[in-house]
Design an enzyme around this catalytic site. Structure first.
Site, PDB file in Angstrom:
ATOM      1  CE  LYS A  40      -2.831  -2.566   3.288  1.00  0.00           C
ATOM      2  NZ  LYS A  40      -3.178  -2.647   4.702  1.00  0.00           N
ATOM      3  N   GLY A  41       2.110   1.077   0.402  1.00  0.00           N
ATOM      4  CA  GLY A  41       2.983   2.210   0.715  1.00  0.00           C
ATOM      5  C   GLY A  41       3.235   3.193  -0.403  1.00  0.00           C
ATOM      6  CG  ASP A  99      15.281  -1.696   4.787  1.00  0.00           C
ATOM      7  OD1 ASP A  99      16.353  -1.147   5.043  1.00  0.00           O
ATOM      8  OD2 ASP A  99      14.643  -2.335   5.636  1.00  0.00           O
ATOM      9  CE  LYS A 127      14.631   2.515   5.999  1.00  0.00           C
ATOM     10  NZ  LYS A 127      14.205   1.569   7.035  1.00  0.00           N
ATOM     11  CB  VAL A 149      10.979   6.810   7.277  1.00  0.00           C
ATOM     12  CG1 VAL A 149      12.402   7.259   7.506  1.00  0.00           C
ATOM     13  CG2 VAL A 149      10.908   5.851   6.099  1.00  0.00           C
ATOM     14  NE  ARG A 161      -0.538   1.616   5.030  1.00  0.00           N
ATOM     15  CZ  ARG A 161       0.506   0.853   4.727  1.00  0.00           C
ATOM     16  NH1 ARG A 161       1.480   1.334   3.998  1.00  0.00           N
ATOM     17  NH2 ARG A 161       0.584  -0.389   5.150  1.00  0.00           N
TER      18      ARG A 161
HETATM   19  P1  IMP Z   1      13.196  -4.474   1.581  1.00  0.00           P
HETATM   20  O1  IMP Z   1      12.711  -5.748   0.973  1.00  0.00           O
HETATM   21  O2  IMP Z   1      14.015  -4.762   2.823  1.00  0.00           O
HETATM   22  O3  IMP Z   1      13.938  -3.580   0.618  1.00  0.00           O
HETATM   23  O4  IMP Z   1      11.935  -3.723   2.155  1.00  0.00           O
HETATM   24  C1  IMP Z   1      11.098  -2.960   1.363  1.00  0.00           C
HETATM   25  C2  IMP Z   1       9.731  -2.810   1.979  1.00  0.00           C
HETATM   26  O5  IMP Z   1       9.797  -2.761   3.413  1.00  0.00           O
HETATM   27  C3  IMP Z   1       9.108  -1.490   1.569  1.00  0.00           C
HETATM   28  O6  IMP Z   1       8.279  -1.681   0.460  1.00  0.00           O
HETATM   29  C4  IMP Z   1       8.332  -1.062   2.779  1.00  0.00           C
HETATM   30  O7  IMP Z   1       7.021  -1.561   2.713  1.00  0.00           O
HETATM   31  C5  IMP Z   1       9.030  -1.712   3.952  1.00  0.00           C
HETATM   32  N1  IMP Z   1       9.932  -0.770   4.644  1.00  0.00           N
HETATM   33  C6  IMP Z   1      11.278  -0.738   4.616  1.00  0.00           C
HETATM   34  N2  IMP Z   1      11.771   0.253   5.380  1.00  0.00           N
HETATM   35  C7  IMP Z   1      10.692   0.871   5.912  1.00  0.00           C
HETATM   36  C8  IMP Z   1      10.542   2.020   6.784  1.00  0.00           C
HETATM   37  O8  IMP Z   1      11.500   2.656   7.264  1.00  0.00           O
HETATM   38  N3  IMP Z   1       9.260   2.371   7.084  1.00  0.00           N
HETATM   39  C9  IMP Z   1       8.167   1.704   6.608  1.00  0.00           C
HETATM   40  N4  IMP Z   1       8.266   0.647   5.788  1.00  0.00           N
HETATM   41  C10 IMP Z   1       9.513   0.231   5.437  1.00  0.00           C
END
Ligand code: IMP
Length: 187
Positions: A40-41, A99, A127, A149, A161
């Protein structure tokens, strides 16, 4: 006290800049891109971004989950697939944040099975220091430090959100107190 990380004005500037980058890349192309927002983000970012794109685009959505509370589980589960035929098409995946990079890597790998012409990637926040899999986005809004965040699509336990700005958590107790008192809204 809430801690501001990205202001409404900065978000507007990011949308205008990336919108122009995408326009410059695809204007005059007879194969308009399909923009796939990750629910949803990424929804608020995607809605603001597309209004800054001045060429033909189509829209679709996917939904994955990998986060529990403020930690990545490392396991990426698909909850909603696309509904458009992307075979032979240009695709731009739009995310709220990268992330570890695992979600994006998995999405790109999965969407490739539909044989698109090319998959481009776009994220509002990056990040970079947290990366566990090698992954570079084609369109990046802003590189940020390793904070958790929230706001403008990004949630903390599904809340926040709906803000116009993005905040970071430096003391989780404060946000837990806010959630324990839902009668007061300080954003
Ligand atoms: P990754 O697979 O570790 O790159 O994570 C990506 C997903 O994790 C993003 O689509 C977000 O939904 C969630 N996410 C990562 N960091 C944050 C944050 O700081 N706040 C909120 N959601 C996050």
């Amino acid at each position: 006290m809430k801690k501001l990380l990205v202001s409404e004005q900065e978000i507007k500037e990011i949308c205008a800049r990336i919108g122009k980058e995408i326009t410059d890349k695809f204007i005059g192309d007879e194969n308009p891109p399909i923009i796939i927002g990750v629910l949803k983000g990424a929804a608020p970012f995607m809605m603001d971004l597309i209004k800054e794109i001045k060429c033909f685009v189509e829209l679709d959505f996917v939904q994955y989950s990998s986060y529990q509370r403020t930690k990545s589980t490392g396991v990426v589960v698909m909850k909603k697939d696309i509904s458009t035929d992307i075979k032979g098409r240009n695709v731009i995946i739009v995310e709220d944040i990268v992330d570890t990079g695992k979600t994006f890597a998995k999405m790109v790998e999965y969407l490739h099975t539909y044989e698109p012409l090319h998959i481009y990637t776009c994220t509002l926040l990056d990040k970079k220091a947290r990366r566990e899999v090698e992954f570079e986005c084609d369109f990046v809004g802003k590189e940020i430090p390793n904070y958790f965040v929230y706001g403008y699509g990004l949630d903390y336990l599904e809340y926040f959100r709906n803000t116009k700005e993005i905040y970071y958590i430096d003391d989780e107790k404060i946000i837990i107190d806010e959630l324990n008192n839902k009668k007061e809204w300080n954003y």
